[in-house]
Design an enzyme around this catalytic site. Structure first.
Site, PDB file in Angstrom:
ATOM      1  N   GLN A 129      25.866  42.269  55.458  1.00 29.82           N
ATOM      2  CA  GLN A 129      24.437  42.364  55.136  1.00 29.82           C
ATOM      3  C   GLN A 129      24.268  42.879  53.714  1.00 29.82           C
ATOM      4  O   GLN A 129      24.548  44.056  53.451  1.00 29.82           O
ATOM      5  CB  GLN A 129      23.777  43.330  56.133  1.00 29.82           C
ATOM      6  N   GLU A 247      17.881  45.672  64.392  1.00 32.19           N
ATOM      7  CA  GLU A 247      18.900  46.722  64.480  1.00 32.19           C
ATOM      8  C   GLU A 247      18.652  47.632  65.674  1.00 32.19           C
ATOM      9  O   GLU A 247      19.500  48.412  66.070  1.00 32.19           O
ATOM     10  CB  GLU A 247      18.974  47.524  63.173  1.00 32.19           C
ATOM     11  N   GLU A 363      14.468  61.017  56.704  1.00 33.19           N
ATOM     12  CA  GLU A 363      13.220  61.263  55.966  1.00 33.19           C
ATOM     13  C   GLU A 363      12.319  60.027  56.042  1.00 33.19           C
ATOM     14  O   GLU A 363      11.107  60.132  56.235  1.00 33.19           O
ATOM     15  CB  GLU A 363      13.518  61.601  54.491  1.00 33.19           C
TER      16      GLU A 363
END
Ligand SMILES: Cc1cc2nc3c(=O)[nH]c(=O)nc-3n(C[C@H](O)[C@H](O)[C@H](O)COP(=O)(O)OP(=O)(O)OC[C@H]3O[C@@H](n4cnc5c(N)ncnc54)[C@H](O)[C@@H]3O)c2cc1C
Length: 379
Positions: A129, A247, A363
């Site tokens: 990827q 994913e 985050e």
């Protein structure tokens, strides 16, 4: 998620097949490979993966029309749970099977599907990827790798980084800027690029674990067929985001069976070393058990749902933090020798650092939760 009697029959079929086939040349592959350990028994795991393919145990979620098994979500969960329970070796072609394949099924042309899906399913072509760049990670829309059309081909120039398994991949799906002067998500295209050509250089990056699973990838006039753009040229951002959404799949449930086995091993070690008698460690071990119950319950509750608000982000934070904490707990239980050793716990402790980064850092996940679930302003 509820399992029907047919699902349980499917579970028995998977279990029996694994029992009958994780034997002979494959018998001692149990437990090999996985995040942080991709180098382990690679050639044998590739052979095992092809063995799975030959028996129809790859591309489970793909529709039968494209050579898949057309498995329901429950069946996929069952397969991954049983696979992990059997300790079957980590599969080597997940990027193609679980990310690119479904993306092509949704966005690819009939020619692209016919060309690329069979070798993915049969584990004849491996993929990586090519999204992240030195200046585009969390802020992926800053991708600067360029591609221009020259005759019948795209010519690609730029650098990707952290490209997992690029050193063994035959192909890479690359997010590249194809409209000069465009910015952010505009003007990007999703290109299918062969890795084994003169314009591609792969440099492995040595990780904290001492192994090299991801790489820098340099494109210096690399070429891709003009027809090998997925979606329209300039519309790659939409396709790239669809791949990212994949994913979060049924494999997560299998991963948690692996987590449970690790926790059981650690409990066993705590009993053997006497650490289980330490009140503070007992408390932490009990918390770890509760934490895993919570992760599994949340995953089962939300998997396959409409993907409301920020569920995928909540789950990513829950499992990655839990697993990272398990590595730290293992260091507490096993003490100094594990800190300097080279065993499964040491690798878990070190590789756990990566788990709160890849697939979107903590985050970034919290930013998503703040905006989508809590409705807070973005800045
Ligand atoms: C093991 C592993 C495998 C990977 N495999 C691949 C792969 O195969 N292909 C691929 O393309 N990429 C891959 N990646 C890359 C991964 O997607 C990126 O590392 C990730 O998106 C973070 O980007 P970055 O490393 O550039 O960090 P940065 O984006 O530079 O972030 C640095 C720090 O700043 C914080 N930060 C950034 N922006 C914000 C913000 N807006 N608000 C608050 N904090 C912020 C981040 O949380 C982080 O702590 C992999 C990474 C790892 C660790």
């Amino acid at each position: 998620m509820r399992f029907t009697p047919q699902d349980e029959q499917f579970r028995a079929e998977v279990r029996d097949w694994l029992d009958a086939n994780l034997t002979g040349e494959f018998a001692d592959l149990r437990g090999a490979g996985g995040p942080g350990r991709e180098h382990e028994r690679y050639a044998e795991r590739l052979a095992w993966n092809r063995h799975l393919a030959a028996a129809g145990w790859t591309a489970l979620s793909w529709p039968a029309e494209w050579g898949g098994r057309g498995a329901t979500l429950a069946q996929q969960v069952i397969f991954h749970e049983e696979y992990a329970r059997a300790g079957a070796p980590a599969r080597v072609a997940i990027v193609g099977e679980e990310l690119l394949g479904p993306t092509l099924i949704a966005f690819g042309t009939p020619e692209q599907k016919a060309r690329f899906l069979p070798p993915i399913k049969e584990i004849r072509e491996l993929w990586c990827q090519g999204y992240s760049e030195p200046g585009a990670g969390s802020d992926l829309a800053s991708v600067a790798t360029k591609a221009t059309l020259d005759g019948g081909q795209w010519v690609i120039t730029g650098q990707k980084i952290w490209t997992s398994l690029a050193h063994v991949a035959d192909w890479c799906f690359v997010l590249a800027r194809t409209e000069p002067g465009s910015a952010r998500g505009q003007g990007l295209s999703y290109l299918l690029v062969p890795m084994r050509q003169p314009g591609v250089t792969v440099r492995p990056i040595r990780q904290l674990t001492g192994t090299s699973e991801f790489n820098e990838v340099f494109f210096d006039g690399a070429r891709a067929d003009a027809a090998h753009v997925v979606g329209q040229p300039g519309d790659g951002w939409r396709v790239a985001k669809a791949t990212l959404a994949l994913e979060r799949g049924a494999a997560l449930l299998g991963q948690q069976v692996g987590f449970r086995r690790e926790l059981e091993h650690l409990l066993q070690a705590a009993r053997e070393t006497g650490a289980a008698a330490d009140p503070l460690l007992r408390d932490k071990l009990a918390r770890a058990w509760i934490g895993l119950e919570a992760v599994r319950a949340y995953a089962l509750d939300t998997l396959g749902g409409p993907g409301e608000a920020a569920e995928a982000s909540v789950l990513k934070i829950l499992w990655s933090r839990w697993h990272q904490a398990l590595g730290e707990l293992a260091m507490d239980v096993l003490g100094a020798p594990s800190l300097t050793g080279d065993d499964e716990w040491h690798r878990l402790f070190l590789f756990g650092r990566a788990e709160t980064i890849y697939g979107g850092s903590d985050e970034i996940q919290r930013n998503i939760i703040a905006a989508r679930a809590l409705g807070l302003p973005r800045k």
